[in-house]
Design an enzyme around this catalytic site. Sequence first.
Site, PDB file in Angstrom:
ATOM      1  CG  HIS A   2     103.008 -69.992 -99.700  1.00 42.78           C
ATOM      2  ND1 HIS A   2     103.652 -69.095 -98.553  1.00 42.78           N
ATOM      3  CD2 HIS A   2     102.334 -69.079-100.273  1.00 42.78           C
ATOM      4  CE1 HIS A   2     103.887 -67.841 -98.543  1.00 42.78           C
ATOM      5  NE2 HIS A   2     102.176 -67.570 -99.477  1.00 42.78           N
ATOM      6  CE  LYS A  31     105.729 -66.282-102.287  1.00 41.62           C
ATOM      7  NZ  LYS A  31     105.161 -65.907-102.679  1.00 41.62           N
ATOM      8  CD  GLU A  69     101.696 -64.446-101.163  1.00 41.27           C
ATOM      9  OE1 GLU A  69     102.304 -65.308 -99.883  1.00 41.27           O
ATOM     10  OE2 GLU A  69     102.427 -63.350-101.642  1.00 41.27           O
ATOM     11  CD  GLU A  82     101.771 -62.156 -96.657  1.00 38.02           C
ATOM     12  OE1 GLU A  82     102.488 -61.154 -96.095  1.00 38.02           O
ATOM     13  OE2 GLU A  82     103.546 -62.824 -97.629  1.00 38.02           O
ATOM     14  CG  ASN A  84     102.725 -59.770-100.485  1.00 41.27           C
ATOM     15  OD1 ASN A  84     103.583 -58.946 -99.806  1.00 41.27           O
ATOM     16  ND2 ASN A  84     102.725 -61.318-100.875  1.00 41.27           N
ATOM     17  NE  ARG A  86     105.684 -56.967-102.162  1.00 42.11           N
ATOM     18  CZ  ARG A  86     106.074 -58.105-102.437  1.00 42.11           C
ATOM     19  NH1 ARG A  86     106.061 -58.706-103.993  1.00 42.11           N
ATOM     20  NH2 ARG A  86     106.293 -58.897-101.053  1.00 42.11           N
ATOM     21  CB  VAL A  89     109.858 -62.940-107.300  1.00 38.66           C
ATOM     22  CG1 VAL A  89     111.168 -63.494-108.498  1.00 38.66           C
ATOM     23  CG2 VAL A  89     110.486 -61.340-106.420  1.00 38.66           C
TER      24      VAL A  89
END
Length: 247
Positions: A2, A31, A69, A82, A84, A86, A89
């Site tokens: 990933h 993760k 990703e 996908e 994200n 934003r 983390v």
Amino acid sequence: RHIEFQVFGDAYGNMIHLGERECSIQRRHQKIIEETPSPALTPELRRKMGETAVCAAKTVHYTNAGTVEFLLDEQGDFYFLEMNTRLQVEHPVTEMVTGIDLVAWQIAIAEGKPLPLTQEQVALTGHAIEARIYAENPANEFLPVTGNILLWREPAGEGVRVESGLLAQDAVSIYYDPMMEKIVAWGEDRETAVRRLLYALQTTTLFGLVTNIPFLQDILRQPAFQSGQLSTHFIDQHLPNWQPPVG
């Protein structure tokens, strides 16, 4: 594997990436250890994946911080997973190798300012790795646990960064995600960064409830991890029946 790319776009059509993050170490499809750069990427593969990430974000006229990703197979072929919209983390590892405050960039772009760097000006230095500390029991299918934090002393040392809002006597309840803190380590190379993170985990004091800290240490000690042989099945393959240390 990933693999994700940190992208940034402004309101003037500029779009760049800030390198990749390897996020293959997962449990329950989430993760727990992330690092940059990925030990799997060659400069050429990094260029191709980075260009694809930028192209995907630019196609939808995206602005501000985002993460594109991918899944990467053993043959070096990658597939869009996908996006994200934003910060993630694990953004601190990108900050530590780029020297860029990604939150400050977000604010500046939201204020209408252009990106301060071009793709050619982005410099990546060293290696960074992050571990997520959870109130959970890895020996019981990683189920969350609750309790009171009786004693909390965060680690310190060269290249170590801690992101936490923990205080002694805080209660970990059922109402929030069980992630409590993030411990990040930077080094001139991957071996140094992993060694610093392992030492930081070993010197973290967190009493009062079960956490995944011993489990994270055992991941970092695995020869396959230390040699960069990672995959999303790593835990099932190398630590399928993990039990906490005795004593």
